[in-house]
Design an enzyme around this catalytic site. Structure first.
Site, PDB file in Angstrom:
ATOM      1  N   HIS A  96      12.289  -5.892  19.221  1.00 36.74           N
ATOM      2  CA  HIS A  96      11.055  -6.194  19.433  1.00 36.74           C
ATOM      3  C   HIS A  96      10.586  -5.685  20.794  1.00 36.74           C
ATOM      4  CE1 HIS A  96      10.683 -10.341  16.849  1.00 36.74           C
ATOM      5  NE2 HIS A  96      11.088  -8.837  16.135  1.00 36.74           N
TER       6      HIS A  96
ATOM      7  N   GLU B 152       9.744  -6.619  23.827  1.00 39.86           N
ATOM      8  CA  GLU B 152      10.528  -7.244  24.822  1.00 39.86           C
ATOM      9  C   GLU B 152      11.978  -6.914  25.252  1.00 39.86           C
ATOM     10  OE1 GLU B 152       7.920 -10.868  23.125  1.00 39.86           O
ATOM     11  OE2 GLU B 152       8.759  -9.020  22.663  1.00 39.86           O
TER      12      GLU B 152
ATOM     13  N   ALA C   6     -20.703   6.514  -7.928  1.00 43.08           N
ATOM     14  CA  ALA C   6     -19.879   7.468  -8.935  1.00 43.08           C
ATOM     15  C   ALA C   6     -21.212   7.780  -9.803  1.00 43.08           C
ATOM     16  CB  ALA C   6     -19.018   6.895  -9.603  1.00 43.08           C
TER      17      ALA C   6
ATOM     18  N   SER D 289     -16.878  10.770  -9.407  1.00 38.93           N
ATOM     19  CA  SER D 289     -17.075  10.209  -8.082  1.00 38.93           C
ATOM     20  C   SER D 289     -16.581  11.122  -6.926  1.00 38.93           C
ATOM     21  CB  SER D 289     -16.658   8.868  -7.672  1.00 38.93           C
ATOM     22  OG  SER D 289     -15.166   8.705  -7.753  1.00 38.93           O
TER      23      SER D 289
ATOM     24  N   THR E 183     -11.156   2.015 -12.390  1.00 42.10           N
ATOM     25  CA  THR E 183     -11.008   3.036 -11.136  1.00 42.10           C
ATOM     26  C   THR E 183      -9.829   3.721 -11.513  1.00 42.10           C
ATOM     27  OG1 THR E 183     -12.073   1.867  -9.525  1.00 42.10           O
ATOM     28  CG2 THR E 183     -10.766   3.518  -8.801  1.00 42.10           C
TER      29      THR E 183
ATOM     30  N   LEU F 229      -3.304   6.269  -4.273  1.00 43.85           N
ATOM     31  CA  LEU F 229      -3.558   5.229  -3.528  1.00 43.85           C
ATOM     32  C   LEU F 229      -2.204   5.370  -2.390  1.00 43.85           C
ATOM     33  CD1 LEU F 229      -4.038   1.899  -5.780  1.00 43.85           C
ATOM     34  CD2 LEU F 229      -5.669   3.569  -4.666  1.00 43.85           C
TER      35      LEU F 229
END
Length: 355
Positions: free
Chosen positions: A54, A56, A166, A172, A200, A208
């Site tokens: 982390h 710290e 589209a 589109s 889509t 994606l």
């Protein structure tokens, strides 16, 4: 609580460090830490990715013995529980830090004040609330998941000036220019998951994935597909790891199928969002069509809109942005607050939240 100008400057530095983990820390929060002693920065660090040290711990290693008697400026309350890494509160105590200034309390119920309590029990001065709004914005998805059990949901649309996404036949690519598309990939990169609908997938066959900006990981690919219409050759299924939510049982190669029907026979969208939160998704980006967009809006599941608008006129018969019911009075319209606007080449970007 009153903070000095120097306190603010060091916390700004810690927030900038935290932002370096913008695209890499999921499902953990983005955290930065600066150690200061005698008005000098003696150590600093940020959380880079889950399972690793982390912020710290990085800062303490950077400071070495100089950490004793120092002030630690940290953007989030130090953790107090044993997870994949030891508690940061204990590390700060063991290093002999004299004061801890935190931007915000950790919304994680496993921490929620326990980190501060451990520090104070050890005699360390603790103050919090410095630049809290900035720290919350940086971790809006983590805060959402910890407090609401669901990710922060951003709905992205690219549209013409007349609000069309589209042509009537579904084509589109590309309404917006390369600058806008690159900017959108920046939002993809910081997201834990990207979600679209089967319509889509059928019309555009999207991957994606993050492509136009540097990214060390790829977000989870999610498809809402009530009737399992996603083709087995779809790009979203490439490389395995896609997550499909459906209203009916079955299978798709390269994907995990979760059956989550609603009483209407469609996919239970509220259940989808909750399940993504359970899986550690902090920020979800939706890139769907009008039906999925409208369904999410009607269900009250969208937190923020990312709208890319191009100087084009496509015509009334083209596809719209949102499938929403007709209103009979403007008083019924949902109001939004525009929190960011900018030009991206010839296109305009608007980021808006519901008022």
């Amino acid at each position: 609580m009153t903070f000095s100008t120097a306190d603010r400057e060091y916390m700004i530095r810690a927030l900038r460090l935290a932002a370096q983990g913008l695209n890499t820390t999921t499902p953990n929060p983005r955290v930065g830490c600066v150690l200061v002693k005698d008005d000098n920065v003696v150590g600093e660090g940020w959380h880079e990715r889950a399972g690793e040290a982390h912020a710290e711990v990085h800062a303490l290693h950077n400071a070495g013995a100089a950490a004793r008697g120092a002030t630690a400026y940290v953007t989030l309350e130090p953790c107090a529980h044993h997870g994949r890494t030891p508690p940061c509160a204990e590390a700060l105590v063991d290093a002999g830090v004299a004061r801890v200034v935190a931007a915000m309390r950790d919304p994680n119920p496993l921490v929620a004040g326990e980190g501060f309590a451990k520090l104070m029990l050890a005699g360390i001065e603790v103050e919090s609330g410095l630049l809290e709004e900035d720290a919350t914005r940086l971790n809006v998805g983590f805060v959402s998941r910890m407090t609401r059990g669901r990710p922060w949901v951003r709905l992205k649309v690219a549209a013409s000036l007349d609000g069309k996404t589209a042509l009537l036949n579904g084509r589109s690519q590309w309404i917006t220019g390369p600058e806008a598309r690159r900017h959108a990939h920046g939002w993809r990169a910081r997201s834990c998951a990207i979600m679209t609908g089967s319509g889509t997938v059928i019309d555009d066959d999207p991957s994606l994935t993050v492509r136009d900006v540097p990214c060390q990981r790829q977000p989870l690919r999610v498809v809402v597909d009530g009737r399992l219409q996603t083709p087995s050759t779809a790009k979203v299924l490439a490389g395995d790891g896609a997550l499909i939510f459906s209203a009916m049982d079955g299978s798709l190669p390269g994907a995990e199928l979760v059956v989550m029907p609603a009483s209407s026979g469609k996919v239970d969208l509220a259940g989808v969002i909750s399940e993504l939160g359970r899986r550690g998704i902090n920020e979800l980006m939706v890139e769907g069509g009008a039906r999925l967009n409208g369904a999410l809006l009607r269900a009250g599941l969208v937190d923020e809109l990312l709208v890319y608008q191009a100087p084009l006129l496509i015509g009334d018969q083209a596809r719209g942005m949102f499938d929403l019911p007709e209103l009979l009075d403007l008083e019924e319209a949902r109001r939004l607050e525009v929190v960011e606007r900018r030009a991206l080449g010839p296109d305009i970007f608007l980021r808006a939240r519901f008022a």
